[in-house]
Design a protein around this motif. Sequence first.
Motif, PDB file in Angstrom:
ATOM      1  N   LYS A  85       5.527  -0.688   6.159  1.00 48.73           N
ATOM      2  CA  LYS A  85       4.200  -0.749   5.528  1.00 48.73           C
ATOM      3  C   LYS A  85       4.306  -0.646   4.009  1.00 48.73           C
ATOM      4  O   LYS A  85       3.587  -1.328   3.266  1.00 48.73           O
ATOM      5  N   LYS A  86       5.241   0.211   3.547  1.00 43.76           N
ATOM      6  CA  LYS A  86       5.432   0.372   2.117  1.00 43.76           C
ATOM      7  C   LYS A  86       5.941  -0.911   1.455  1.00 43.76           C
ATOM      8  O   LYS A  86       5.813  -1.081   0.240  1.00 43.76           O
ATOM      9  N   LYS A  87       6.517  -1.786   2.242  1.00 47.17           N
ATOM     10  CA  LYS A  87       7.039  -3.057   1.722  1.00 47.17           C
ATOM     11  C   LYS A  87       6.092  -4.223   2.018  1.00 47.17           C
ATOM     12  O   LYS A  87       6.497  -5.387   1.955  1.00 47.17           O
ATOM     13  N   ASN A  88       4.845  -3.886   2.412  1.00 49.82           N
ATOM     14  CA  ASN A  88       3.867  -4.914   2.753  1.00 49.82           C
ATOM     15  C   ASN A  88       4.292  -5.723   3.984  1.00 49.82           C
ATOM     16  O   ASN A  88       4.130  -6.940   4.028  1.00 49.82           O
ATOM     17  N   CYS A 102      -0.989 -11.354   6.172  1.00 49.73           N
ATOM     18  CA  CYS A 102      -1.382 -12.169   7.327  1.00 49.73           C
ATOM     19  C   CYS A 102      -2.061 -11.339   8.398  1.00 49.73           C
ATOM     20  O   CYS A 102      -2.528 -11.868   9.389  1.00 49.73           O
ATOM     21  N   SER A 103      -2.095 -10.044   8.193  1.00 44.50           N
ATOM     22  CA  SER A 103      -2.654  -9.185   9.220  1.00 44.50           C
ATOM     23  C   SER A 103      -4.163  -9.314   9.271  1.00 44.50           C
ATOM     24  O   SER A 103      -4.839  -9.288   8.245  1.00 44.50           O
ATOM     25  N   ALA A 104      -4.709  -9.450  10.457  1.00 44.41           N
ATOM     26  CA  ALA A 104      -6.170  -9.529  10.626  1.00 44.41           C
ATOM     27  C   ALA A 104      -6.819  -8.212  10.263  1.00 44.41           C
ATOM     28  O   ALA A 104      -8.003  -8.153   9.968  1.00 44.41           O
ATOM     29  N   ASN A 105      -6.022  -7.119  10.299  1.00 44.50           N
ATOM     30  CA  ASN A 105      -6.569  -5.807   9.984  1.00 44.50           C
ATOM     31  C   ASN A 105      -6.477  -5.494   8.497  1.00 44.50           C
ATOM     32  O   ASN A 105      -6.852  -4.409   8.060  1.00 44.50           O
ATOM     33  N   GLY A 106      -5.912  -6.424   7.724  1.00 41.13           N
ATOM     34  CA  GLY A 106      -5.821  -6.230   6.295  1.00 41.13           C
ATOM     35  C   GLY A 106      -4.875  -5.134   5.878  1.00 41.13           C
ATOM     36  O   GLY A 106      -5.122  -4.415   4.917  1.00 41.13           O
ATOM     37  N   ALA A 107      -3.790  -4.946   6.635  1.00 37.19           N
ATOM     38  CA  ALA A 107      -2.807  -3.930   6.277  1.00 37.19           C
ATOM     39  C   ALA A 107      -2.221  -4.250   4.919  1.00 37.19           C
ATOM     40  O   ALA A 107      -2.034  -5.401   4.548  1.00 37.19           O
ATOM     41  N   GLY A 108      -1.945  -3.240   4.125  1.00 40.00           N
ATOM     42  CA  GLY A 108      -1.423  -3.434   2.782  1.00 40.00           C
ATOM     43  C   GLY A 108      -2.566  -3.437   1.791  1.00 40.00           C
ATOM     44  O   GLY A 108      -3.707  -3.739   2.116  1.00 40.00           O
ATOM     45  N   ASP A 109      -2.307  -3.118   0.553  1.00 39.56           N
ATOM     46  CA  ASP A 109      -3.389  -3.031  -0.425  1.00 39.56           C
ATOM     47  C   ASP A 109      -3.604  -4.328  -1.176  1.00 39.56           C
ATOM     48  O   ASP A 109      -4.494  -4.440  -2.006  1.00 39.56           O
ATOM     49  N   GLY A 110      -2.778  -5.315  -0.900  1.00 43.06           N
ATOM     50  CA  GLY A 110      -2.971  -6.629  -1.505  1.00 43.06           C
ATOM     51  C   GLY A 110      -2.532  -6.694  -2.948  1.00 43.06           C
ATOM     52  O   GLY A 110      -2.535  -7.745  -3.557  1.00 43.06           O
ATOM     53  N   GLU A 111      -2.189  -5.536  -3.561  1.00 43.85           N
ATOM     54  CA  GLU A 111      -1.778  -5.531  -4.956  1.00 43.85           C
ATOM     55  C   GLU A 111      -0.263  -5.538  -5.103  1.00 43.85           C
ATOM     56  O   GLU A 111       0.263  -5.866  -6.157  1.00 43.85           O
ATOM     57  N   ASP A 112       0.421  -5.119  -4.037  1.00 38.02           N
ATOM     58  CA  ASP A 112       1.884  -5.089  -4.113  1.00 38.02           C
ATOM     59  C   ASP A 112       2.449  -6.491  -3.967  1.00 38.02           C
ATOM     60  O   ASP A 112       1.814  -7.400  -3.423  1.00 38.02           O
ATOM     61  N   GLN A 113       3.675  -6.579  -4.387  1.00 38.09           N
ATOM     62  CA  GLN A 113       4.378  -7.861  -4.286  1.00 38.09           C
ATOM     63  C   GLN A 113       4.637  -8.208  -2.829  1.00 38.09           C
ATOM     64  O   GLN A 113       4.898  -7.339  -2.008  1.00 38.09           O
ATOM     65  N   GLN A 114       4.526  -9.470  -2.506  1.00 30.90           N
ATOM     66  CA  GLN A 114       4.749  -9.926  -1.134  1.00 30.90           C
ATOM     67  C   GLN A 114       6.187  -9.646  -0.706  1.00 30.90           C
ATOM     68  O   GLN A 114       7.122  -9.785  -1.489  1.00 30.90           O
TER      69      GLN A 114
END
Length: 712
Positions: A85-88, A102-114
């Motif tokens: 999770k820490k690595k998106n 790609c997660s439907a639940n929106g996991a990740g904050d979207g600000e970290d690098q892919q």
Amino acid sequence: MTDKLKTLADAEGGDLSAAGLAKKADGAEWSGQNATVTKEFVTKTAAEFGDAATAAKSIHTILEKAHEAFVRHKNDLNEAVEDAKKKNIYITADGTAIPAFCSANGAGDGEDQQATQAEIDGAAEAIGAILTAASETDQATADALRYHAQEKYNFRSEGFDGTYDNPQRVIMDANELIALSKRDPDDLSNEELRRYNDLLKRNEEDPVFAEYFALEMGPEGTLGFYADAATLDDWKPSDEDGQDSREARMDLLSLTEHHLGATLATASHSDSEAMQKWKDRVVELGPQDVGGGPRSGPHHTVLGFQAMSNLMRNGTYEKDFLNDYGDALVTYEKENIGKGESKTIGGGPRKDDLPYSNFGQLHYGDENDAGTDPMTGFMTALSKNPDASTEFFSSEEPHDNSAWVLKDRPEFNDFAPETPHYGEYVEDYEGPSAVYEAVGEALVAGATGMDPSGEMAQAPDHTDQHRKVLEKSLEHLAARKSDLEKNFPAEIRDDMAKVLVNHGVSVHATMSDNDNRPAPNAEPLLNSDHLLEVTTQVSLDQDAHTYLSEGLQYSIMQDFATEKNHPEDSLHRAGRTMGFLEEARHNAIGNRVGDELAEVGWDKNWKYHGLGVLITGIPGVGDAAQRGLDILETDWLESEQERINGKAVEDHKDTYRLRTKQLVLLADAWYAYNGDWAENQTGFSPHDGVYDEIGTAAYNGNDHADGVAGDQ
């Protein structure tokens, strides 16, 4: 429940228990059918309560260790998901790793690098490893539980009790070992065979592992694997094996034999119905070809006896299995004489040839032992289980085993062709015989009840069977004197010296007897003809003769200490025994002295064993003997050296004079025990009388042995 079953089984708190019932059953006076049927039923039923407690504790251990493992797997999984999770990276319900956006639940904050593909692959690999480990734990737990469910009406007598590693690890090791065992051993690289040995070494003393492996492989699979692995004709080194791979392979096979044999020895002690069938089947497979690889044929047959006997060299096998196996082996040999591979000079088969082909090696590490003679490994196994050896050598049904092994069994050349001194024919070989070395150790175990290779311990009291083994060994080995083609095996001389010392009380009584009447309340005398011949043969080996001469001093000292009704008799018996020994020595080496002794295997330097190291090897001889031994200890070696290097004598009756100093020492020791009595008697003064008495007795002992030998 486990505690309740344990209490019911052994009642350590003093309550009524199965153990108490069994104890009462063993101590009760049974008669008629009750002595067999009822007693056996009560004893077996009582044992089942103990087995039930063992099974309950084992199942509890299995489930407890499984719970610990699954908690560990769950924690590992949670940590791996958090790291991802820490690595998106998002971990789906089925363990798939995908980018977080790609997660439907929106996991990740979207600000970290892919996350990179390498990071995604790494997370997937970590999750997969944890799930695989959890699956293996689940499978191993199921296999461990099934172990206890294999027999419908019988609880296992062995289980997991925390003595060894957790059940899941044990089962995983066993399953990995089984997978390797079911492959063609010629396809296993040296590294894989090294892993095979490591798995065995780590678990060979674990009864659950051993039985689980043996039953999963089955008798055919177990013996077939070893037979194919040990015959190197079909093995080709792989590129990764490197140089000197054949020598490395032989070293590895030596370890395979050791650890596989020890594992099966552990399994042989199981009383489960499945394991009993396994042992019965191994005996049935004895005369059959169990493997040898693609080139198996008339000249490459590996019999079940040959494979199993090599494995038997290691560990301690169960008594009844050893005797069933030994009876079958003797039967096979007696019924198949003349069907072996050795040829006479004229080209025909030897009439007395054993039914084995000598095509190479099945055993590695001993240059005089190729492992194709199954009696060698079997005798080695007997030497490690004295009770089994005693039963085997005293048995006369279905065959007289002692007569076959010690007297009638033909010679067999069990040496690889490259062995030094190997000749074209079996009779050409002049080196030491591995089978007779093994027979000697087994005979020591059978006649004494002691493991000859184990640490020195107090010898057990003799039973009627021990006595029977002694008598039969004397009879059959003495009989070889008249058979020029079957001389007394040199390899057994030192072993018979140990047997005679262990039975020193009976040997001393027979050597010192002059009227063929045992003392009151004493054991019957041994056959003096047989005893003299065997003692003479023992005396051809300098060290064996030394051991016998030194060892009998214990029984003589014990006689000095305990003969109180007629103390003079023990002094006379000591003299006659020394005369008997001297005559046997003379019969063996004649009048040779100095350098001439080397011609018959005697060296100038006498090897002293030390009287203090032998006492535990003689039952019934205790601290009372030590007083006299202290008197002998300091001067015995010096007198023995002088005696051997002294001048030769012309008359047999004068040979006792070579022992003058030793006779004086014995007389002094006798006086230390019986001085108070001697002071009031005529002819037993401490300066001349006792020496004359023991000297005259030595004359008589010399005459007695002369008469036994037919020299008079």
